[in-house]
Design a protein around this motif. Structure first.
Motif, PDB file in Angstrom:
ATOM      1  N   MET A 149       0.858  -1.192   0.000  1.00 43.85           N
ATOM      2  CA  MET A 149       0.000   0.000   0.000  1.00 43.85           C
ATOM      3  C   MET A 149       0.888   1.234   0.000  1.00 43.85           C
ATOM      4  O   MET A 149       2.088   1.145   0.232  1.00 43.85           O
ATOM      5  N   SER A 150       0.296   2.375  -0.242  1.00 42.73           N
ATOM      6  CA  SER A 150       1.072   3.607  -0.226  1.00 42.73           C
ATOM      7  C   SER A 150       1.471   3.943   1.208  1.00 42.73           C
ATOM      8  O   SER A 150       0.749   3.643   2.164  1.00 42.73           O
ATOM      9  N   LEU A 151       2.631   4.546   1.348  1.00 46.18           N
ATOM     10  CA  LEU A 151       3.161   4.885   2.668  1.00 46.18           C
ATOM     11  C   LEU A 151       2.227   5.825   3.414  1.00 46.18           C
ATOM     12  O   LEU A 151       1.956   5.633   4.598  1.00 46.18           O
ATOM     13  N   SER A 152       1.714   6.825   2.725  1.00 51.26           N
ATOM     14  CA  SER A 152       0.843   7.795   3.397  1.00 51.26           C
ATOM     15  C   SER A 152      -0.445   7.140   3.874  1.00 51.26           C
ATOM     16  O   SER A 152      -0.914   7.423   4.977  1.00 51.26           O
ATOM     17  N   LEU A 153      -1.015   6.248   3.078  1.00 46.38           N
ATOM     18  CA  LEU A 153      -2.237   5.561   3.485  1.00 46.38           C
ATOM     19  C   LEU A 153      -1.990   4.686   4.709  1.00 46.38           C
ATOM     20  O   LEU A 153      -2.785   4.666   5.646  1.00 46.38           O
ATOM     21  N   MET A 154      -0.844   3.998   4.719  1.00 47.50           N
ATOM     22  CA  MET A 154      -0.520   3.144   5.855  1.00 47.50           C
ATOM     23  C   MET A 154      -0.338   3.976   7.125  1.00 47.50           C
ATOM     24  O   MET A 154      -0.879   3.652   8.180  1.00 47.50           O
ATOM     25  N   LEU A 155       0.398   5.072   7.035  1.00 45.50           N
ATOM     26  CA  LEU A 155       0.625   5.911   8.206  1.00 45.50           C
ATOM     27  C   LEU A 155      -0.667   6.546   8.710  1.00 45.50           C
ATOM     28  O   LEU A 155      -0.905   6.611   9.918  1.00 45.50           O
ATOM     29  N   LEU A 156      -1.505   7.001   7.809  1.00 43.68           N
ATOM     30  CA  LEU A 156      -2.779   7.584   8.220  1.00 43.68           C
ATOM     31  C   LEU A 156      -3.695   6.530   8.846  1.00 43.68           C
ATOM     32  O   LEU A 156      -4.415   6.825   9.802  1.00 43.68           O
ATOM     33  N   ALA A 157      -3.648   5.302   8.335  1.00 47.54           N
ATOM     34  CA  ALA A 157      -4.467   4.228   8.916  1.00 47.54           C
ATOM     35  C   ALA A 157      -3.998   3.915  10.335  1.00 47.54           C
ATOM     36  O   ALA A 157      -4.814   3.740  11.248  1.00 47.54           O
ATOM     37  N   PHE A 158      -2.676   3.861  10.547  1.00 44.06           N
ATOM     38  CA  PHE A 158      -2.164   3.598  11.883  1.00 44.06           C
ATOM     39  C   PHE A 158      -2.420   4.771  12.826  1.00 44.06           C
ATOM     40  O   PHE A 158      -2.676   4.569  14.020  1.00 44.06           O
ATOM     41  N   LEU A 159      -2.368   5.985  12.316  1.00 43.50           N
ATOM     42  CA  LEU A 159      -2.696   7.152  13.127  1.00 43.50           C
ATOM     43  C   LEU A 159      -4.156   7.085  13.573  1.00 43.50           C
ATOM     44  O   LEU A 159      -4.461   7.292  14.756  1.00 43.50           O
ATOM     45  N   PHE A 160      -5.042   6.774  12.654  1.00 44.52           N
ATOM     46  CA  PHE A 160      -6.468   6.663  12.980  1.00 44.52           C
ATOM     47  C   PHE A 160      -6.706   5.547  13.993  1.00 44.52           C
ATOM     48  O   PHE A 160      -7.464   5.721  14.956  1.00 44.52           O
ATOM     49  N   ALA A 161      -6.053   4.394  13.783  1.00 40.28           N
ATOM     50  CA  ALA A 161      -6.212   3.273  14.717  1.00 40.28           C
ATOM     51  C   ALA A 161      -5.708   3.650  16.105  1.00 40.28           C
ATOM     52  O   ALA A 161      -6.335   3.329  17.124  1.00 40.28           O
ATOM     53  N   GLY A 162      -4.595   4.365  16.182  1.00 37.55           N
ATOM     54  CA  GLY A 162      -4.067   4.808  17.468  1.00 37.55           C
ATOM     55  C   GLY A 162      -4.996   5.791  18.160  1.00 37.55           C
ATOM     56  O   GLY A 162      -5.166   5.738  19.385  1.00 37.55           O
ATOM     57  N   MET A 163      -5.601   6.672  17.383  1.00 39.35           N
ATOM     58  CA  MET A 163      -6.539   7.623  17.967  1.00 39.35           C
ATOM     59  C   MET A 163      -7.761   6.907  18.531  1.00 39.35           C
ATOM     60  O   MET A 163      -8.231   7.245  19.622  1.00 39.35           O
ATOM     61  N   VAL A 164      -8.261   5.918  17.805  1.00 45.23           N
ATOM     62  CA  VAL A 164      -9.428   5.167  18.276  1.00 45.23           C
ATOM     63  C   VAL A 164      -9.086   4.387  19.539  1.00 45.23           C
ATOM     64  O   VAL A 164      -9.847   4.394  20.512  1.00 45.23           O
ATOM     65  N   ILE A 165      -7.916   3.745  19.566  1.00 47.07           N
ATOM     66  CA  ILE A 165      -7.501   2.988  20.751  1.00 47.07           C
ATOM     67  C   ILE A 165      -7.334   3.922  21.949  1.00 47.07           C
ATOM     68  O   ILE A 165      -7.766   3.617  23.058  1.00 47.07           O
ATOM     69  N   GLY A 166      -6.712   5.078  21.738  1.00 45.83           N
ATOM     70  CA  GLY A 166      -6.563   6.050  22.819  1.00 45.83           C
ATOM     71  C   GLY A 166      -7.893   6.555  23.324  1.00 45.83           C
ATOM     72  O   GLY A 166      -8.080   6.742  24.535  1.00 45.83           O
ATOM     73  N   TRP A 167      -8.825   6.791  22.430  1.00 43.59           N
ATOM     74  CA  TRP A 167     -10.164   7.252  22.822  1.00 43.59           C
ATOM     75  C   TRP A 167     -10.855   6.193  23.674  1.00 43.59           C
ATOM     76  O   TRP A 167     -11.480   6.519  24.690  1.00 43.59           O
ATOM     77  N   ILE A 168     -10.748   4.924  23.262  1.00 42.45           N
ATOM     78  CA  ILE A 168     -11.385   3.840  24.022  1.00 42.45           C
ATOM     79  C   ILE A 168     -10.778   3.735  25.413  1.00 42.45           C
ATOM     80  O   ILE A 168     -11.495   3.615  26.413  1.00 42.45           O
ATOM     81  N   PHE A 169      -9.447   3.782  25.517  1.00 40.59           N
ATOM     82  CA  PHE A 169      -8.809   3.704  26.828  1.00 40.59           C
ATOM     83  C   PHE A 169      -9.181   4.889  27.715  1.00 40.59           C
ATOM     84  O   PHE A 169      -9.378   4.732  28.916  1.00 40.59           O
ATOM     85  N   SER A 170      -9.284   6.075  27.128  1.00 42.49           N
ATOM     86  CA  SER A 170      -9.658   7.235  27.938  1.00 42.49           C
ATOM     87  C   SER A 170     -11.088   7.097  28.452  1.00 42.49           C
ATOM     88  O   SER A 170     -11.390   7.507  29.573  1.00 42.49           O
ATOM     89  N   LEU A 171     -11.973   6.528  27.653  1.00 38.14           N
ATOM     90  CA  LEU A 171     -13.343   6.283  28.127  1.00 38.14           C
ATOM     91  C   LEU A 171     -13.350   5.290  29.280  1.00 38.14           C
ATOM     92  O   LEU A 171     -14.083   5.472  30.259  1.00 38.14           O
TER      93      LEU A 171
END
Length: 76
Positions: free
Chosen positions: A38-60
């Protein structure tokens, strides 16, 4: 204040667009049994989004834990 927020959002969108257009090379992702190109930017943005979702869940979860402690202390 609304103008500042609007300008900040426009700057952020411009930075994300510049990042995406500058990192278009294809990279190979190997994770356990998954192999994907996959493209590098797509991979990095996907991991950024996944990290944000995981952080949001833990904060809840932490917020709920603190809230239940406060309720227990109020009951005493």
């Amino acid at each position: 204040m609304a103008t500042f927020k609007f300008i900040s959002i426009l700057i952020l969108i411009a930075l994300v667009a510049a990042f995406t257009f500058q990192n278009t090379e294809t990279v190979k992702l190997n994770f356990l049994f998954l192999q994907k190109e996959m493209s590098l930017s797509l991979m990095l943005l996907a991991f950024l989004f996944a990290g944000m979702v995981i952080g949001w869940i833990f904060s809840l979860l932490i917020f709920r834990k603190k809230e239940s402690r406060n309720d227990d202390l109020k009951a005493l």
